[in-house]
Design an enzyme around this catalytic site. Structure first.
Site, PDB file in Angstrom:
ATOM      1  N   GLY A  30       0.715  -1.165  -0.136  1.00  0.00           N
ATOM      2  CA  GLY A  30      -0.172   0.231  -0.037  1.00  0.00           C
ATOM      3  C   GLY A  30       0.773   1.125  -0.081  1.00  0.00           C
ATOM      4  O   GLY A  30       2.133   1.196  -0.006  1.00  0.00           O
ATOM      5  N   TYR A  31       0.073   2.362  -0.162  1.00  0.00           N
ATOM      6  CA  TYR A  31       1.016   3.805  -0.190  1.00  0.00           C
ATOM      7  C   TYR A  31       1.744   3.952   1.215  1.00  0.00           C
ATOM      8  O   TYR A  31       2.676   4.337   1.165  1.00  0.00           O
ATOM      9  CB  TYR A  31       0.020   4.691  -0.620  1.00  0.00           C
ATOM     10  CG  TYR A  31      -0.345   4.659  -1.765  1.00  0.00           C
ATOM     11  CD1 TYR A  31       0.308   3.982  -2.746  1.00  0.00           C
ATOM     12  CD2 TYR A  31      -1.582   5.193  -2.505  1.00  0.00           C
ATOM     13  CE1 TYR A  31      -0.163   3.699  -4.095  1.00  0.00           C
ATOM     14  CE2 TYR A  31      -2.192   4.922  -3.650  1.00  0.00           C
ATOM     15  CZ  TYR A  31      -1.239   4.508  -4.626  1.00  0.00           C
ATOM     16  OH  TYR A  31      -1.863   4.376  -5.978  1.00  0.00           O
ATOM     17  N   THR A  32       0.862   3.670   2.277  1.00  0.00           N
ATOM     18  CA  THR A  32       1.876   3.945   3.688  1.00  0.00           C
ATOM     19  C   THR A  32       2.954   2.876   3.769  1.00  0.00           C
ATOM     20  O   THR A  32       4.014   3.529   4.377  1.00  0.00           O
ATOM     21  CB  THR A  32       0.727   4.089   4.507  1.00  0.00           C
ATOM     22  OG1 THR A  32      -0.061   3.206   4.852  1.00  0.00           O
ATOM     23  CG2 THR A  32      -0.238   5.357   4.481  1.00  0.00           C
ATOM     24  N   CYS A  82      -4.720  11.469   9.002  1.00  0.00           N
ATOM     25  CA  CYS A  82      -3.896  12.641   8.339  1.00  0.00           C
ATOM     26  C   CYS A  82      -4.336  13.891   8.351  1.00  0.00           C
ATOM     27  O   CYS A  82      -3.705  14.922   8.943  1.00  0.00           O
ATOM     28  CB  CYS A  82      -3.349  12.236   6.808  1.00  0.00           C
ATOM     29  SG  CYS A  82      -4.993  12.080   5.980  1.00  0.00           S
ATOM     30  N   ASN A  94       0.253  13.710   3.706  1.00  0.00           N
ATOM     31  CA  ASN A  94      -0.804  12.625   4.447  1.00  0.00           C
ATOM     32  C   ASN A  94      -0.043  11.190   4.595  1.00  0.00           C
ATOM     33  O   ASN A  94      -0.351  10.582   5.489  1.00  0.00           O
ATOM     34  CB  ASN A  94      -1.890  12.329   3.473  1.00  0.00           C
ATOM     35  CG  ASN A  94      -1.761  12.079   2.103  1.00  0.00           C
ATOM     36  OD1 ASN A  94      -0.902  12.666   1.552  1.00  0.00           O
ATOM     37  ND2 ASN A  94      -2.455  11.139   1.801  1.00  0.00           N
TER      38      ASN A  94
END
Lengths: 326, 326, 326, 326
Positions: free
Chosen positions: A10-12, A132, A293
């Site tokens: 995922g992005y995080t 965020c 974020n």
């Protein structure tokens, strides 16, 4: 300190891989992804091409000092007990353990926001990072709230880039619909209102707009003070509060093009920039905060909190200052 | 009806050329520009390449029925007397004659906002079009104000594309600085607050952010009602007010990706879209309005007002509905 | 090693400040700017807010080990003799000393491209960094040229973000004109063609398009091989050439969304990504290269070259890997 | 003339609704969509809100004079026989009947490109519109080919916005991946090469890059002439060819910012802009063409072809000139 990232596709998760790799005291053991197990990390995160990493399946999770959980809401709560058997410390980025929620095993998660909870984090083994936009609003509003500058409800106008909704495609993130959108997708009732209330002690009335950027969150908070104030009073409150906090920059320029916080300069950084203005009659304070974020609002906040929890320098591995122009 | 556009090399001037050319009852006589006199219009406005127009210098201005003035603040007031000798009707897009200001010759300008002033415009020979963000906020707020739904000040969060600041380059519009900016450049004290007060009868506390788009203005208005309301009540007020207005669309979808007004779908159109939401406790109304700052917020508003003033169909020459995807 | 940056208010100057500050062996002495002397650096480069730097005027330039010159074409040649009296080493980012040009004082500048000139840079005291698009094209084409894979002219289709034309506003960089532009502003005759010929030993026919991004340069090179080839042959040539080069990544993925070099993932990094494809009949090789024009194409290339010249680790201070998503 | 649009929820389908509604001679009978049957068209195409349309299911398709098929590849071929029983004329936008392919029922489709086939279209009852990038390349290259200016293969560098891949979400159109992408997703072997060969009589070696825009296609064609040429010769060829064609504008400005065709000014229009440059030695011609992929490259090309087929003015319903700034 051995570290694994669960939900690394995922992005995080990708940001955690980047930050852990750059961290002088952390050693990446595994990048875990159910869906991409066995595939090169670079297929998903092309920026990490040179690291030559491969995703591991969840069932192969090895014992580590710290596990970062970068999973969707619900999945963290589900996997947490299993991870807890293999990892001394868990840093969770999902909403599952926020606001003092305890896990199935009864562990209480501390809030991964060192700016407010520097005293409670040292030694912590369960850390939950706030949302965020909540992080931006809390850091904008908590000092004013503490200083008695907030009377009544606060209007929080929040803008978010597309990465905030994750890596999963869908109709609302389709580029042809989203590329130029100013989409007020959550005009009222956002769940971050509760986090803001819990941590900043103000009632937020929030409206969220999806804006044409990939990264970045910005909040414009409209505060009614109990009596007329001047801008320098508000600035002083912010500056005093954040004097010793390495990641909050109080931005209040009187010259130049960029006078108030703008997320464009924060991509990749752990900074949150905070600034303010006041109506001529002193009747409204406008506080603006911006952050990335995926970093300060997620992965970076987690690493920062881990640094504080383990007694490392708070900014270890988080030195990237952002770019100009951006 | 013979028409000239003075200030035709600017962005609202270019839109006037486009709209006048498409208008069944208007006949473009001259495109006037001091700086570009003698040069092809297409060098400045490449979309009009096929029209083969050339800019005329101001001193060659020929007699016409109507002159549109698309000039910077100050320049309109300066040129107006001279233009008045050649043109029976003047439609001014600058701030110079707004809010009932009269010209040097004592002429009073009517407000070019047919949604509010349909009764005052027929026969008018001096028309001044309100500012773009003011127009959006006024059309969002006036019905609520009239219906007694506004208690206290209104927070107006406005977002504007770069064309709003005109065609003149400068440090704040330099692409590398502006391309990804969320720049809160006017957090307080915007002059449009006065226009909103004059026409919508509410006190607006406005904050303006320059956002990454070329066209488009969007306002998110946060209204405190005197007592709790429901969304359907607010919708009913908006729908009743705008039932017969051809250019206000009340947008309140419960399905699909695009539920509230988004300027991306309004580029080139004279529509203003208005929609709303209400907090769960009924304690805040959020009204969202969007328009194309160069069309409904300037050139199109001028043509629409001229249509009403001269007894033409209100939407003559203004039929373009906008694009999806955009 | 004491370092100053002359021309520090420009975009490559700002990047030098960022990179020098992060560099373990370099110590920033002065950020020099004529126009902004005495003003805070953060007014121009908001990302560096926390460093608390102030611009110095050129006449106060202090003695240093190395001076970076980040000046417009012409200005470097003019100032160079004066700087040479105060700095043992000069790294120049302008076009003034490229392609073996010598300075007024007769000093010959070495080409700051360690991938091609690793043998000539150690010990160098005068270094000139090639142009950004030239760097991308040279690194894409030199290995093929050396391997005999290039017959006849090469078509180089280059795309550049707006930061490539510097920090000075003007009509062509005005956001409303540039924000969504695909502007073929230099269809033929770009000066980088000569640099490509000099270093990659091929004749390039170049076309440059200004595209909607702030950073980034990408070249798509269309090469006719002397006889049909396969993709794996070309890949092997690239991989062999760059096996030990820390900043060239050969990108050739067969899965995932991002298979060929894309500048979006290179903002802030010193990487140049290179990849390729071949027509089914083997009759055309397409080599794609991407980089950050301000880093590998300017400031980072300069720091990398200085590292090599002074015997430091080639990647010192240049570790940032870029972001995904971007 | 009664008209229905089948596949009206897609992007080209939405454009057909817009164009048919604005057309003085066409009367929209049904907007047909299997997936959205019974739902308001505005949920999908918010720009058409004011029309109050509802989608019909395919099985309710009513008899009409003309049916436009705006369906994915394969679906047209499947539905065509059924539609043929209800509609005298079929205009197909899919690839299914291009290049002279005949339908199951043996009907031969004419090529919907009036610039090349003005003689073959009058009276046609089966029309197939070429692909968007193919249309741009064909109109750029056919005149040169006819004039003997093309020796050997042509390199066609094509750039496409995200709407070109349709309304269906997926990993490659996810905004966070696509928003800032310069993705060379088809470096070789694009199927449009065949269309270009068939209609422009040149061998195209094509490379396609997905670029950060929603609409628009641009091709940069690199042509080797048999002997050195000058720009004015090429311009003359283009101008002569397109002298009487209402939708091809030969753009060749020597002043101003916008000298060559740029798709940003063509959104919503049926124009294709064509321009050119020549290397100083006359050894390469660069022809640039731009269009809106959903209009001239699809829906608009279909309406234009229908106009020609039915003896209507070629530009009926297609007057929108595009916007500046955009």
């Amino acid at each position: 300190m051995k570290v694994s990232v669960v939900g690394a596709a995922g992005y995080t998760g990708g940001e955690l891989l980047r930050l852990v790799h750059a961290h002088p005291e952390l050693d990446l053991v595994q990048a875990v992804s159910r869906r991409h197990a066995g595939r090169p990390v670079a297929e998903v995160h092309p920026n990490l091409h040179h690291l030559g990493l491969t995703f591991h399946p969840p069932q192969e999770l090895a014992p580590v000092d710290t596990a970062f959980l970068a999973l969707p809401s619900g999945a963290s709560a589900e996997l947490e007990a299993g991870v807890a058997e293999l990892a001394g410390t868990i840093v969770d980025l999902s909403p599952d353990f926020r606001a003092g929620a305890s896990s199935a095993s009864g562990d209480v998660y501390r809030t991964g926001l060192p700016e407010l909870y520097a005293d409670e984090l040292p030694g912590a083994e369960r850390i939950s990072v706030p949302g965020c936009m909540a992080t931006a609003a809390i850091l904008a509003l908590a000092p004013l709230s503490k200083a008695g500058l907030v009377a009544g409800d606060v209007v929080v106008d929040a803008r978010t880039g597309s990465s905030g909704s994750g890596a999963e495609p869908g109709p609302s993130s389709h580029h042809a619909e989203r590329g130029n959108a100013f989409r007020v997708y959550k005009p009222a009732g956002h769940r971050h209102e509760k986090e803001i209330a819990a941590h900043a002690k103000v009632r937020a009335r929030m409206t969220v707009t999806a804006v044409p950027s990939v990264r970045g969150a910005q909040v414009v908070c409209h505060v009614t003070p109990p009596e007329p104030v001047e801008r320098r009073d508000v600035l002083r409150v912010l500056q005093r509060e954040y004097r010793d906090r390495p990641f909050v920059r109080v931005v209040a320029r009187s010259r130049g093009v960029h006078r108030l916080p703008d997320p464009q300069f924060l991509s990749g950084t752990n900074f949150v920039d905070v600034g303010c203005a006041v109506d001529e009659d002193g009747g409204r304070i406008v506080v603006v905060a911006a952050l990335d974020n995926l970093v300060k609002g997620a992965a970076g906040g987690g690493v920062q909190s881990l640094n504080v929890a383990r007694g490392l320098p708070e900014d270890a591995g988080l030195e990237f200052p952002g770019l100009h122009p951006a």
